[in-house]
Design a protein around this motif. Structure first.
Motif, PDB file in Angstrom:
ATOM      1  N   ARG A 170      -5.239  11.159   4.824  1.00  0.00           N
ATOM      2  CA  ARG A 170      -5.014  11.433   3.404  1.00  0.00           C
ATOM      3  C   ARG A 170      -4.031  10.428   2.804  1.00  0.00           C
ATOM      4  N   GLU A 171      -3.029  10.011   3.588  1.00  0.00           N
ATOM      5  CA  GLU A 171      -2.020   9.128   3.016  1.00  0.00           C
ATOM      6  C   GLU A 171      -2.563   7.725   2.742  1.00  0.00           C
ATOM      7  N   VAL A 172      -3.674   7.337   3.372  1.00  0.00           N
ATOM      8  CA  VAL A 172      -4.291   6.055   3.026  1.00  0.00           C
ATOM      9  C   VAL A 172      -4.895   6.131   1.626  1.00  0.00           C
ATOM     10  N   VAL A 173      -5.612   7.219   1.353  1.00  0.00           N
ATOM     11  CA  VAL A 173      -6.184   7.407   0.019  1.00  0.00           C
ATOM     12  C   VAL A 173      -5.069   7.425  -1.023  1.00  0.00           C
ATOM     13  N   GLU A 174      -3.997   8.144  -0.722  1.00  0.00           N
ATOM     14  CA  GLU A 174      -2.872   8.230  -1.659  1.00  0.00           C
ATOM     15  C   GLU A 174      -2.196   6.871  -1.833  1.00  0.00           C
ATOM     16  N   ALA A 175      -2.097   6.107  -0.742  1.00  0.00           N
ATOM     17  CA  ALA A 175      -1.458   4.790  -0.822  1.00  0.00           C
ATOM     18  C   ALA A 175      -2.279   3.831  -1.677  1.00  0.00           C
ATOM     19  N   LEU A 176      -3.599   3.899  -1.565  1.00  0.00           N
ATOM     20  CA  LEU A 176      -4.446   3.023  -2.372  1.00  0.00           C
ATOM     21  C   LEU A 176      -4.371   3.400  -3.845  1.00  0.00           C
ATOM     22  N   GLU A 177      -4.343   4.691  -4.108  1.00  0.00           N
ATOM     23  CA  GLU A 177      -4.199   5.136  -5.493  1.00  0.00           C
ATOM     24  C   GLU A 177      -2.872   4.642  -6.062  1.00  0.00           C
ATOM     25  N   TYR A 178      -1.819   4.716  -5.267  1.00  0.00           N
ATOM     26  CA  TYR A 178      -0.496   4.256  -5.702  1.00  0.00           C
ATOM     27  C   TYR A 178      -0.507   2.737  -5.916  1.00  0.00           C
ATOM     28  N   ALA A 179      -1.140   2.004  -4.986  1.00  0.00           N
ATOM     29  CA  ALA A 179      -1.159   0.542  -5.073  1.00  0.00           C
ATOM     30  C   ALA A 179      -1.876   0.077  -6.344  1.00  0.00           C
ATOM     31  N   ARG A 180      -2.990   0.712  -6.656  1.00  0.00           N
ATOM     32  CA  ARG A 180      -3.706   0.326  -7.880  1.00  0.00           C
ATOM     33  C   ARG A 180      -2.889   0.670  -9.121  1.00  0.00           C
ATOM     34  N   GLY A 181      -2.195   1.809  -9.068  1.00  0.00           N
ATOM     35  CA  GLY A 181      -1.332   2.175 -10.186  1.00  0.00           C
ATOM     36  C   GLY A 181      -0.193   1.192 -10.377  1.00  0.00           C
ATOM     37  N   ALA A 182       0.204   0.533  -9.268  1.00  0.00           N
ATOM     38  CA  ALA A 182       1.277  -0.464  -9.334  1.00  0.00           C
ATOM     39  C   ALA A 182       0.760  -1.833  -9.737  1.00  0.00           C
ATOM     40  N   GLY A 183      -0.541  -1.940  -9.971  1.00  0.00           N
ATOM     41  CA  GLY A 183      -1.102  -3.189 -10.457  1.00  0.00           C
ATOM     42  C   GLY A 183      -1.778  -4.063  -9.416  1.00  0.00           C
ATOM     43  N   LEU A 184      -1.911  -3.594  -8.186  1.00  0.00           N
ATOM     44  CA  LEU A 184      -2.546  -4.385  -7.140  1.00  0.00           C
ATOM     45  C   LEU A 184      -4.060  -4.220  -7.170  1.00  0.00           C
ATOM     46  N   ALA A 185      -4.779  -5.306  -6.946  1.00  0.00           N
ATOM     47  CA  ALA A 185      -6.225  -5.231  -6.703  1.00  0.00           C
ATOM     48  C   ALA A 185      -6.416  -4.839  -5.247  1.00  0.00           C
ATOM     49  N   VAL A 186      -7.241  -3.848  -4.998  1.00  0.00           N
ATOM     50  CA  VAL A 186      -7.415  -3.317  -3.646  1.00  0.00           C
ATOM     51  C   VAL A 186      -8.756  -3.766  -3.083  1.00  0.00           C
ATOM     52  N   VAL A 187      -8.691  -4.451  -1.946  1.00  0.00           N
ATOM     53  CA  VAL A 187      -9.885  -4.826  -1.175  1.00  0.00           C
ATOM     54  C   VAL A 187      -9.908  -3.938   0.057  1.00  0.00           C
TER      55      VAL A 187
END
Length: 285
Positions: free
Chosen positions: A197-214
């Protein structure tokens, strides 16, 4: 996108909000795209490890009257490839033992990956995003930690600042924040089952911080799909007690190759490393 049975099936599923069970059915349909137009609902249910009514509900969710209508549609848009045998691609002969079956399943995963890579644009786009990010955070937890660590090890030979994020907990978002403050523009994630679950949450946080997620994931229907700007699917093997990840590993190496194309000094860095390794006697030749 390449014009293969799997790609055409993927197009059919795009735009539909699927439940986890339905994503599992879709995942197995893509993996067995050459066979699935000829499977009964019971056979597909057994293949995906779900109930037969779940297959029927899945067909309805896609807009069909039921599974027979979906199967008729599949025979039109995703017919079996001429001359290709059904099943896992094993050669004729004595029945394979469980270890051989696992190998054959991985070969099928690699064959499907080769079909997806017929269109190199997604990998090339992802490689450009990663090459441009300074620093480059690479995330992988639990089962995916080994893939992230392997990618980060090789990427560090050509990229000036690679940051491995392979431990979860409350520090994870702190490390994402630190990467953003240092100038990161993209994050690479390896996401394999079972998905923490924390991977999904981390990706959501990363995109909110402005990172493009691959993201390199086991399926285009993985839980991380909705939190990824570029999703690169590569199936895992499930024939043994623990999943095998040959296809995700190979896709990671292909992504490294694409990233090197976006780093003009990559070859010089590799030559510098080789010269230093030789001077230090790092490797036994």
């Amino acid at each position: 996108m390449s014009d293969t049975p799997g790609a055409r099936l993927q197009t059919l599923f795009d735009g539909h909000r699927l439940t986890p069970t339905q994503r599992r059915i879709a995942h197995w349909m893509v993996r067995r795209a050459a066979d699935v137009p000829f499977l009964s609902s019971v056979e597909l249910a057994e293949l995906a490890g779900v109930s037969q009514p779940s297959v029927t509900r899945f067909a309805v969710a896609l807009g069909f009257d039921g599974y027979p209508a979906l199967r008729r549609h599949l025979r039109e848009v995703a017919p079996a490839e001429p001359g290709r045998p059904a099943g896992d691609g094993a050669a004729e002969g004595p029945p394979a033992n469980e270890y051989q079956q696992a190998v054959h399943a991985e070969i099928e995963n690699l064959r499907h990956l080769a079909e997806l890579l017929a269109d190199p644009a997604p990998v090339e786009r992802a490689g450009a995003l990663l090459a441009a990010s300074r620093p480059l955070p690479v995330l992988g937890l639990r089962a995916a930690a080994a893939q992230a660590r392997g990618f980060a090890y090789f990427a560090a030979k050509v990229h000036p600042d690679v940051r491995l994020l392979d431990e979860g907990g409350s520090m994870l978002t702190d490390r994402v924040d630190a990467a953003v403050r240092a100038g990161a523009t993209a994050l690479l994630c390896f996401a394999l089952p079972r998905h923490p679950r924390e991977v999904v949450e981390a990706l959501e946080y990363a995109r909110g911080a402005g990172l493009a997620v691959v993201t390199v994931a086991d399926s285009a229907f993985a839980p991380v799909a909705g939190h990824s700007d570029v999703l690169l699917p590569a199936a895992v093997g499930t024939a043994l007690a623990f999943d095998t990840a040959c296809a995700p590993m190979l896709l990671g190496r292909a992504l490294l190759e694409a990233m090197c194309d976006g780093l003009p000094d990559a070859q010089a860095r590799l030559e510098e490393f080789d010269a230093g390794a030789a001077a230090r006697g790092l490797f036994v030749e």
